[in-house]
Enzyme design. Sequence first.
Site, PDB file in Angstrom:
ATOM      1  CG  ASP A   3      41.059  43.301  23.813  1.00  0.00           C
ATOM      2  OD1 ASP A   3      41.892  43.547  24.714  1.00  0.00           O
ATOM      3  OD2 ASP A   3      39.924  42.844  24.034  1.00  0.00           O
TER       4      ASP A   3
ATOM      5  CG  ASP B  22      39.839  34.708  31.496  1.00  0.00           C
ATOM      6  OD1 ASP B  22      39.926  35.852  31.979  1.00  0.00           O
ATOM      7  OD2 ASP B  22      40.633  34.255  30.652  1.00  0.00           O
TER       8      ASP B  22
END
Length: 239
Positions: free
Chosen positions: A8, A130
Amino acid sequence: MIVYPAMDLMGGKAVRLKQGRFDDKTAYDTDPVEALRAFQDAGSRWAHIVDLDGARAKAPIQHELIRSLAASTSLSLQVGGGFRDAGHIADMLDAGVERVVIGSLAVQQPAMVNGWLNDFGADRITISIDVRMSGGQPMAAVGGWAEASDRTLWEVAAQYADLRHVLITDIGRDGMLQGPNFKLLDEAVERLPHLAIQASGGVSSVEDLKRLCTNGVIVGKALWEGRVSLEEALFVARA
């Protein structure tokens, strides 16, 4: 099972968040190019990269960096964060990225995302759903995990007849090193047998990898903090 070592990016640096909270991050000193080289040297064929700045801004903030990363490696890159129109997707695919990840828009604008699946091909797009568990149901979250929707994982997935790749993250497990939500993932494999499911969130050990029955798995914090070696993860995945 395909192992996707994850990186990330915030401000050009590799970081990891806890449960998607931007105010609870760990930064790492490793240069992103060197990280990809280490993934490749370990034997990986893939890497999963997220532009966290882009995800938060809802715009392609670090796509130029990702473009340079794609040029620096022979790994197949799966990239998410900041994709909001077909031009963003086309730019990344033209840069050598293998697959782009669409998150909130997959929940909020299924007609548009279905059009992208048709235009670019089902093998070039991963839909990321998600979820937060509520009353035993996996409820889809949007807006960088900050907002709840009124749809379940199953309802979102049902909107995509041509979908091939789906990434499922239990937000409550992400970055916590407490193990994946095996119950949810087992149910997803059973209910969505036509999809190549990637598990994300909570992997903390090689034993977790042995327990998973998904097509793929994202390994992030456990890898960066040395709890799982990529070489061992790849060996287990191929066994």
